[in-house]
Write an enzyme that holds these catalytic residues in place. Structure first.
Site, PDB file in Angstrom:
ATOM      1  N   LYS A 110      -8.526  -9.950  30.167  1.00 11.04           N
ATOM      2  CA  LYS A 110      -8.671  -8.971  29.082  1.00 11.04           C
ATOM      3  C   LYS A 110      -7.413  -8.115  28.961  1.00 11.04           C
ATOM      4  O   LYS A 110      -6.962  -7.807  27.863  1.00 11.04           O
ATOM      5  CB  LYS A 110      -9.904  -8.092  29.308  1.00 11.04           C
ATOM      6  CG  LYS A 110     -11.192  -8.840  28.989  1.00 11.04           C
ATOM      7  CD  LYS A 110     -12.424  -7.997  29.251  1.00 11.04           C
ATOM      8  CE  LYS A 110     -13.693  -8.803  29.025  1.00 11.04           C
ATOM      9  NZ  LYS A 110     -14.880  -8.170  29.565  1.00 11.04           N
ATOM     10  N   LYS A 190     -13.090 -23.862  21.063  1.00  7.46           N
ATOM     11  CA  LYS A 190     -14.373 -23.323  21.535  1.00  7.46           C
ATOM     12  C   LYS A 190     -14.813 -22.171  20.610  1.00  7.46           C
ATOM     13  O   LYS A 190     -13.998 -21.292  20.295  1.00  7.46           O
ATOM     14  CB  LYS A 190     -14.202 -22.806  22.969  1.00  7.46           C
ATOM     15  CG  LYS A 190     -15.485 -22.277  23.537  1.00  7.46           C
ATOM     16  CD  LYS A 190     -15.289 -21.594  24.873  1.00  7.46           C
ATOM     17  CE  LYS A 190     -16.578 -20.942  25.281  1.00  7.46           C
ATOM     18  NZ  LYS A 190     -16.522 -19.776  26.067  1.00  7.46           N
ATOM     19  N   LYS A 193     -16.188 -15.221  19.569  1.00  6.66           N
ATOM     20  CA  LYS A 193     -15.883 -14.074  18.706  1.00  6.66           C
ATOM     21  C   LYS A 193     -14.388 -13.767  18.745  1.00  6.66           C
ATOM     22  O   LYS A 193     -13.800 -13.393  17.748  1.00  6.66           O
ATOM     23  CB  LYS A 193     -16.649 -12.832  19.184  1.00  6.66           C
ATOM     24  CG  LYS A 193     -18.089 -12.831  18.745  1.00  6.66           C
ATOM     25  CD  LYS A 193     -18.784 -11.557  19.162  1.00  6.66           C
ATOM     26  CE  LYS A 193     -19.048 -11.489  20.648  1.00  6.66           C
ATOM     27  NZ  LYS A 193     -20.262 -12.135  21.106  1.00  6.66           N
TER      28      LYS A 193
END
Ligand code: ADP
Ligand code: TRP
Length: 326
Positions: A110, A190, A193
């Site tokens: 992240k 894939k 979001k």
């Protein structure tokens, strides 16, 4: 056996979430004590708009119920309705080496994607460990990306038990959700979001059609024979269609004379038929908001009773005895 899992309310659920997780939660609610929660405390590490977060939580609850979570079998609740997890998170952090958290891929990924390196994001695995341990969970169904967090949970529980007693925290195991259903998105990568390539379960008919029509294909012409196994439309179709329907469409791909537009229409029809009952149920829930409130309230009551019991045991084990005047 206690089963527990959480799902973050970071947007609307898409086909990948359904086939990769939600469908399996529904199957697992039979014959076990299942706790499923909407991880709104965790979502705060990325969703900073209060209205968006509140809407996401409500939508998540309605989606899960419409898709078959049965409150008579599984407790469905909001993570933040059980604030005891935040206390257990702190207690776990007191025995967690910083290096254990530094090893976690999800945090590193992240930060690499540009999310700010807040302490909340860094200590995310400790909150997840508290979620798991507070319900004495035996099995935690998660996607592959979350397996490391369950392993870290075991490490934390072992360290805690090492200090305070072998039986204080129950050690969980993970169950990897079947990821053979790695659902492709409209760009054939894939579905996720974060890639902006999702098809949501409860899209309006119009937007569903638009998304399906936008699925990328190769540039073979109508007459050319096509390979179904190299086509996202067909991969998605397999999720919804019976073996006979799949064989029939595969045959049409191979024979030539069928354009991708037709395959997309077949996918649209199959998806609408598959999710038809859930879409109907969702519309009913939307018209009766009280039902969702009641389910979440009842779920929280059950979950909180269990959480309080565990926390009493944990507090006593580490010397945090309630003071007689409180
Ligand atoms: P997203 O990638 O859209 O942010 P999440 O990471 O919130 O989705 O995923 C929630 C759950 O859905 C996880 O258990 C994950 O494994 C599953 N999941 C998400 N996308 C897919 C996909 N394309 N195929 C299969 N499972 C998926
Ligand atoms: N971190 C999980 C995810 O992003 C969500 C989650 C939070 C969770 N707490 C949990 C999953 C506890 C399983 C158990 O998918």
């Amino acid at each position: 056996m206690n089963i527990l899992s959480g799902i973050q309310p970071t947007g609307r659920f898409h086909w990948g979430n359904y086939f990769g997780a939600i469908q399996q939660y529904v199957t697992l609610q039979d014959n076990t004590q299942a706790f499923y929660f909407i991880a709104d405390y965790h979502a705060l590490t990325t969703v900073r708009d209060p209205k968006v977060l509140a809407d996401n939580v409500r939508n998540a609850a309605m989606d899960l119920l419409a898709l078959g979570l049965d409150p008579a079998k599984a407790a469905l609740f909001r993570q933040s309705d059980v604030p005891e997890v935040a206390e257990l998170c702190w207690l776990l952090l007191t025995v967690t080496p910083q290096s254990l958290l530094e090893k976690c891929h999800a945090y590193k990924d992240k930060v690499a994607k540009g999310l700010p390196a807040d302490a909340g994001l860094f200590t995310y695995p400790a909150l997840m460990a508290a979620d798991i341990l507070i319900y004495d969970s035996d099995v935690v169904p998660v996607g592959v990306d979350q397996v490391q967090h369950v392993e870290v949970t075991r490490d934390m529980a072992l360290r805690f038990n090492g200090y305070y007693g072998e039986t204080v925290l129950r050690l969980p195991t993970h169950k990897v959700l079947d990821s053979t259903a790695k659902v492709p998105g409209t760009d054939r990568e894939k579905m996720s979001k974060s890639y902006g390539n999702t098809i949501d379960i409860f899209e309006s008919d119009k937007s569903l059609r638009k998304k399906i029509m936008s699925i990328k294909t190769d540039s073979l012409g109508v007459d050319d024979p096509k390979n179904p196994n190299d086509c996202a439309i067909y991969t998605l179709y397999q999720l919804f269609a019976s073996p006979e329907q799949q064989a029939a469409l595969a045959q049409r791909y191979r024979a030539g004379g069928m354009g991708y537009g037709e395959a997309k229409q077949a996918l649209l029809d199959a998806a609408l038929a598959y999710f038809g009952p859930a879409r109907q149920k969702r519309a009913e829930l939307e018209a009766n908001p009280g039902i969702v409130d009641d389910v979440l309230k009842q779920g929280a009551t059950r979950a909180r009773a269990k959480a309080r019991e565990t926390l009493r045991r944990v507090r006593a084990a580490c010397g945090l005895l309630a003071s007689p005047i409180v």
